[in-house]
Design a protein around this motif. Sequence first.
Motif, short mmCIF file in Angstrom:
data_model
loop_
_atom_site.label_atom_id
_atom_site.label_comp_id
_atom_site.label_asym_id
_atom_site.label_seq_id
_atom_site.Cartn_x
_atom_site.Cartn_y
_atom_site.Cartn_z
N GLY A 119 10.94 -27.43 -32.70
CA GLY A 119 11.04 -26.89 -34.04
C GLY A 119 9.88 -25.98 -34.41
O GLY A 119 9.97 -25.21 -35.38
N ASP A 120 8.78 -26.06 -33.66
CA ASP A 120 7.60 -25.23 -33.95
C ASP A 120 7.55 -23.97 -33.09
O ASP A 120 6.60 -23.20 -33.19
CB ASP A 120 6.32 -26.04 -33.71
CG ASP A 120 6.23 -27.25 -34.63
OD1 ASP A 120 6.73 -27.15 -35.77
OD2 ASP A 120 5.69 -28.28 -34.22
N LEU A 121 8.57 -23.76 -32.26
CA LEU A 121 8.52 -22.67 -31.30
C LEU A 121 9.25 -21.44 -31.81
O LEU A 121 10.34 -21.54 -32.37
CB LEU A 121 9.17 -23.12 -29.97
CG LEU A 121 8.99 -22.21 -28.76
CD1 LEU A 121 7.52 -22.12 -28.37
CD2 LEU A 121 9.81 -22.72 -27.59
N ASP A 122 8.62 -20.29 -31.63
CA ASP A 122 9.24 -19.01 -31.98
C ASP A 122 10.07 -18.57 -30.78
O ASP A 122 9.59 -17.88 -29.88
CB ASP A 122 8.16 -17.99 -32.31
CG ASP A 122 8.73 -16.61 -32.62
OD1 ASP A 122 9.95 -16.51 -32.80
OD2 ASP A 122 7.94 -15.65 -32.65
N LEU A 123 11.34 -18.97 -30.76
CA LEU A 123 12.16 -18.74 -29.58
C LEU A 123 12.45 -17.27 -29.33
O LEU A 123 12.49 -16.82 -28.18
CB LEU A 123 13.49 -19.50 -29.72
CG LEU A 123 13.38 -21.03 -29.77
CD1 LEU A 123 14.76 -21.65 -29.93
CD2 LEU A 123 12.71 -21.57 -28.52
N GLN A 124 12.66 -16.52 -30.37
CA GLN A 124 13.10 -15.14 -30.20
C GLN A 124 11.96 -14.12 -30.28
O GLN A 124 12.20 -12.93 -30.21
CB GLN A 124 14.16 -14.80 -31.26
CG GLN A 124 15.44 -15.62 -31.09
CD GLN A 124 16.46 -15.31 -32.16
OE1 GLN A 124 16.15 -15.34 -33.34
NE2 GLN A 124 17.68 -15.03 -31.76
N GLY A 125 10.74 -14.59 -30.43
CA GLY A 125 9.61 -13.68 -30.48
C GLY A 125 9.61 -12.80 -31.71
O GLY A 125 9.08 -11.69 -31.69
#
Length: 394
Positions: A119-125
């Motif tokens: 949930g804390d990850l910026d998946l799409q940059g």
Amino acid sequence: MRLTTVLRASRAPVSQFPWLAVLKVAQLQRIARATGIQSSGTKTVLAARIETALSQQLALPSNEKHSNDWNVLSIDMGIRNLAFAHLRVPRASQTQMVAQAPPRPVLTAWHRLKVSEIGDLDLQGTGVKMDGGDFAERMSESEAGSIPSSQTIQTKPAAGLKEAFSPDLYAAMAYTLITSLLSAYKPTHVLIERQRFRSGGGSAVQEWTIRVGVLEGMLHAVLHTLRHARGSDIAGIDVQGIEPKRVVRHWEDLDSHSTPEGEDGTKKTRVSAREVKKAKIDLVGRWLGASLENDISHNSGTRSNGNMGLGTAVDAKICLAADRPAVHDLAGAYLQKWRGEGTRKKRSSAAGLSSEVGKLDDLADCLLQGVTWVEWQVMRERLAREGLKAFERA
């Protein structure tokens, strides 16, 4: 009444690929490994297995085979060290595939993380963090109707998770992980690394491998449920479990210095798990080097592959997405750590990432798995269309 030989022959099904019948076992094994098919068994079993796979390839809808790009999400299993790569695979027409090499997969996302931190990850940059808990709000109205809008998924582990295994917590994390990845990348294919309970020939079953195996099953269960509950968009996703051994054997066979077991009657020298891991890291390192540096020479950044070899012709196997700077940064950090440049070379954001890239083997495994699967599909297409000459040319 006993059937005569003529009657038996008349009732036997006509093979779509008669050239399989004239091959030797060793040749069938090489074709099986080149297409990701189980390579054990008798000649009859091998030929039937290959024919089934090629027949399925011919039966695919034409739009799936050639027109639409693939979005391949490749997951290397773990709980504290899960890694995934997203590859966009341009699909060439039959004419293009005959005239030239198939288009290279484009790496658009590449991450290593703790599952609890999805949930804390910026998946799409894009600077916008994903949260699987509000997945229903990002779905279309027709799909979201089956999920309460107020539903909240708690994925943050409680203190002591290292010592305790809680199935309900891991189920919540599996749901959050899968729904976040589906929303971010809209994959057409999801590849999940198959787990083994024992490794390195040991007799003991480690507790942590059981935990990862349970999470693997949960990911498949979540995907199965979503595919059958949310309409055609999600139902069309192809989910496959990938055995790491088959991935390794594929690249062993491509190495000109590696002789496949059984082909010349000799047994290959057994290599350690550490040598295999290092060879995979090196192979991906050379791919990244060739992608980042167009003028890289074949021996630039060379590392010993032990007894593995894992393919010598690796130039430009992948492309890095031009509009994903985070992928370029991570690739640069991977190369710095692989080449041992992290302490000597400090440049831009890649230097800062080199200390945070962590274990290279997890990142290497998910990318290697995805690229290998693509090569398997390309070889199946060529064999189904051109026959044995496609394999000989490759």
